[in-house]
Design a protein around this motif. Structure first.
Motif, mmCIF file in Angstrom:
data_model
loop_
_atom_site.group_PDB
_atom_site.id
_atom_site.type_symbol
_atom_site.label_atom_id
_atom_site.label_comp_id
_atom_site.label_asym_id
_atom_site.label_seq_id
_atom_site.Cartn_x
_atom_site.Cartn_y
_atom_site.Cartn_z
ATOM 1 N N SER A 199 -0.801 6.327 -1.515
ATOM 2 C CA SER A 199 -2.155 5.921 -1.130
ATOM 3 C C SER A 199 -2.632 4.719 -1.933
ATOM 4 C CB SER A 199 -3.137 7.073 -1.321
ATOM 5 O OG SER A 199 -2.886 8.094 -0.389
ATOM 6 N N PHE A 200 -2.390 4.719 -3.244
ATOM 7 C CA PHE A 200 -2.882 3.613 -4.058
ATOM 8 C C PHE A 200 -2.180 2.295 -3.704
ATOM 9 C CE2 PHE A 200 -4.125 1.085 -7.686
ATOM 10 C CZ PHE A 200 -5.411 1.527 -7.958
ATOM 11 N N SER A 241 -0.430 5.046 -11.993
ATOM 12 C CA SER A 241 -0.311 5.239 -10.549
ATOM 13 C C SER A 241 -1.649 5.107 -9.836
ATOM 14 C CB SER A 241 0.271 6.621 -10.256
ATOM 15 O OG SER A 241 -0.575 7.626 -10.802
ATOM 16 N N GLY A 242 -2.751 5.042 -10.612
ATOM 17 C CA GLY A 242 -4.076 5.012 -10.006
ATOM 18 C C GLY A 242 -4.529 6.373 -9.505
ATOM 19 N N THR A 243 -3.922 7.426 -10.023
ATOM 20 C CA THR A 243 -4.211 8.780 -9.536
ATOM 21 C C THR A 243 -5.676 9.145 -9.691
ATOM 22 O OG1 THR A 243 -1.962 9.535 -10.024
ATOM 23 C CG2 THR A 243 -3.666 11.236 -9.858
ATOM 24 N N THR A 264 -8.389 7.288 -9.668
ATOM 25 C CA THR A 264 -9.270 6.666 -8.673
ATOM 26 C C THR A 264 -9.009 7.236 -7.289
ATOM 27 O OG1 THR A 264 -9.559 4.641 -9.950
ATOM 28 C CG2 THR A 264 -9.884 4.469 -7.580
ATOM 29 N N ASN A 265 -7.759 7.569 -6.984
ATOM 30 C CA ASN A 265 -7.479 8.249 -5.717
ATOM 31 C C ASN A 265 -8.215 9.586 -5.661
ATOM 32 O OD1 ASN A 265 -6.121 8.790 -3.182
ATOM 33 N ND2 ASN A 265 -4.787 10.181 -4.319
ATOM 34 N N LYS A 315 -0.122 -0.162 -11.643
ATOM 35 C CA LYS A 315 -0.837 -0.516 -10.422
ATOM 36 C C LYS A 315 -2.284 -0.932 -10.669
ATOM 37 C CE LYS A 315 1.877 2.912 -7.807
ATOM 38 N NZ LYS A 315 2.941 2.040 -7.308
ATOM 39 N N PRO A 316 -3.050 -0.190 -11.462
ATOM 40 C CA PRO A 316 -4.465 -0.552 -11.619
ATOM 41 C C PRO A 316 -4.675 -1.957 -12.174
ATOM 42 C CG PRO A 316 -4.127 1.707 -12.317
ATOM 43 C CD PRO A 316 -2.769 1.116 -12.112
ATOM 44 N N SER A 363 -1.128 10.063 -4.497
ATOM 45 C CA SER A 363 -1.585 8.815 -5.120
ATOM 46 C C SER A 363 -0.494 7.759 -5.064
ATOM 47 C CB SER A 363 -1.984 9.060 -6.578
ATOM 48 O OG SER A 363 -3.052 9.965 -6.668
ATOM 49 N N PHE A 372 -10.464 2.124 -0.032
ATOM 50 C CA PHE A 372 -10.157 3.558 -0.079
ATOM 51 C C PHE A 372 -10.875 4.290 1.053
ATOM 52 C CE2 PHE A 372 -8.119 3.971 -4.325
ATOM 53 C CZ PHE A 372 -7.156 4.907 -3.958
#
Length: 462
Positions: free
Chosen positions: A142-143, A97-99, A101-102, A361-362, A139, A47
């Motif tokens: 980016s993820f 979506s991993g939002t 962590t983004n 995704k995660p 996200s 990241f």
């Protein structure tokens, strides 16, 4: 506990004063809780690389003031270097979506950038986590980009070198054992003579094939969805942003990243990562055979096969004094089990692309990265502590070769299948060598037997 207050679209949030994350990360902690399964540092460091490349691309596109872009770049570099690992508290169990962590990355970088510009944590000024750190991004693109980057870096920087070293060690053992005759086993039963060198050369070839499989899978990971923003539309991303981003990321990593020709595919599905996981699954099966063969060939020392001498690891039984176990091989076996199981999770997660977005995704990238890590660590240990120090028990091997029944297969062209079957049956029934059985049956003379049934010659295909 000292706290500071930050605000987002939903109002004020209290955050531990010394933490660099912001309101959205804190809310995620409250909503999802703090589980044990967290992303490895490889992902958070990636990241940092992604946000730094985005800042440089945004500067080049005129989206962000150069002064702010410089601060974001500096903070993102610190993140990629591991300085802020302790400021990523979220588990993998979050939005698909991993939002979160983004946003965690956006907030840490924004707070650190503002600190570098002389502002206290929590000000969101002059650098804003969404408006500046996340500029030209979402996200949703980016993820997936970070998923590809982290997997590519871990494969090229960790697992591939471990396999290269393993292949070299197995090649060296193959050369060292080239003239050591042994009895092959098929169906777990005695077969014809071969050499220990040929056995180890086969293992080395498996490792070479594993390396080739990684090399074949890597190009898929070089294709990045960055710039797709929402639903692959490119909304809010300048036209030049994807190419500039990939060029910056390639320059900083040394890997040939390029923009995805159809970014929605890279956001809605993750077939490339499922394929990578399949490669890891295949590598795990190769390593599983290797580890099992080594521990079986080294079983004993008195009542097993005992053909290999496995280096002592200094560990022993809690009840049987001086007992030695193939612990390092057992570690590799268990690591292989983990990678094989992870592939099932990745397969299911990869199939969870619903319309324009994959929402698993995660858990998908967590399992891919874990497979790479456990296989790498177990390989390195097995290579250093087992393969490099393996020796053969020549006395045991010689005894096995002398008593092996199926060496007389070489007599088939001379005596015929049925006559040779009589030799093996008598040898087995009477507990004598096949040579003694053949002479006892008066089917062949000693000189002819010794000339035809020469284990060393047979082992070399002569």
């Amino acid at each position: 506990m000292n706290t500071r207050t930050e605000s987002d679209a939903f109002g004020p949030v209290d955050i531990p004063a010394h933490r660099y994350w912001g309101a959205q990360t804190q809310r995620a902690l409250d909503v999802f809780g703090a589980a044990e399964e967290r992303f490895p540092a490889a992902l958070t460091h990636s990241f940092g690389l992604q946000k730094r490349a985005a800042a440089r691309a945004n500067r080049g596109c005129g989206v962000i003031d150069p002064h702010l872009a410089d601060a974001i770049e500096a903070a993102a570099t610190e993140l990629s270097d591991g300085k802020w690992d302790d400021h990523f508290p979220l588990s993998i169990w979050q939005t698909g979506s991993g939002t979160q962590t983004n946003m965690n990355a956006n907030e840490v970088i924004a707070n650190r950038a503002n600190e570098l510009l002389g502002q206290p944590l929590g000000t969101k000024s002059p650098v804003h986590p969404n408006d500046h750190v996340n500029a030209s991004q979402s996200s949703n693109d980016s993820f997936p980009t970070v998923m590809h980057v982290s997997a590519a870096l871990e494969l090229t920087g960790r697992l591939r070198p471990a396999l290269v070293s393993m292949q070299a060690s197995l090649d060296e053992r193959a050369r060292a054992f080239a003239d050591v005759v042994k009895i092959a086993r098929t169906h777990l039963m005695d077969a014809v003579p071969t050499t220990m060198g040929r056995t180890f050369a086969a293992y080395a070839h498996q490792m070479a094939a594993a390396i080739s499989r990684i090399d074949a899978a890597l190009p898929q990971l070089m294709v990045l969805a960055q710039g797709g923003t929402a639903a692959g539309t490119g909304l809010n991303a300048p036209a030049q942003f994807p190419e500039r981003f990939c060029a910056e990321l390639a320059a900083s990593t040394g890997l040939p990243f390029r923009t995805h020709p159809h970014k929605l595919e890279g956001m809605a599905s993750h077939d490339a990562l499922v394929d990578v996981s399949g490669v890891l699954n295949t590598i795990a099966t190769s390593l599983l055979k290797l580890a099992n063969d080594i521990r079986l060939l080294g079983s004993g020392p008195r009542c097993g096969l005992g053909e290999l001498i496995v280096p002592d690891d200094g560990l022993t039984s809690s009840i049987m004094p001086g007992k030695r176990n193939p612990t390092i091989a057992e570690v590799l076996v268990q690591a292989c089990f983990q990678a094989v199981g992870n592939h099932q999770t990745v397969t299911l997660a990869g199939g969870s692309g619903l319309f324009e977005l994959n929402v698993a995704k995660p858990v998908l990238i967590y399992n891919v990265l874990q497979s790479i890590r456990v296989l790498t660590d177990a390989c390195r240990n097995f290579d250093e502590r087992v393969v490099k120090g393996l020796q053969v028990d020549t006395t045991q091997l010689a005894t096995n070769v002398e008593n092996a029944l199926l060496s007389v297969t070489a007599l088939n062209p001379v005596l015929g299948y049925d006559a040779v079957a009589r030799i093996t049956a008598l040898a087995l029934r009477e507990g004598i060598t096949p040579r003694a059985a053949a002479l006892s049956l008066d089917l062949i003379d000693a000189n002819q037997y010794d000339r035809i049934v020469d284990p060393a010659r047979l082992a070399n295909g002569e």
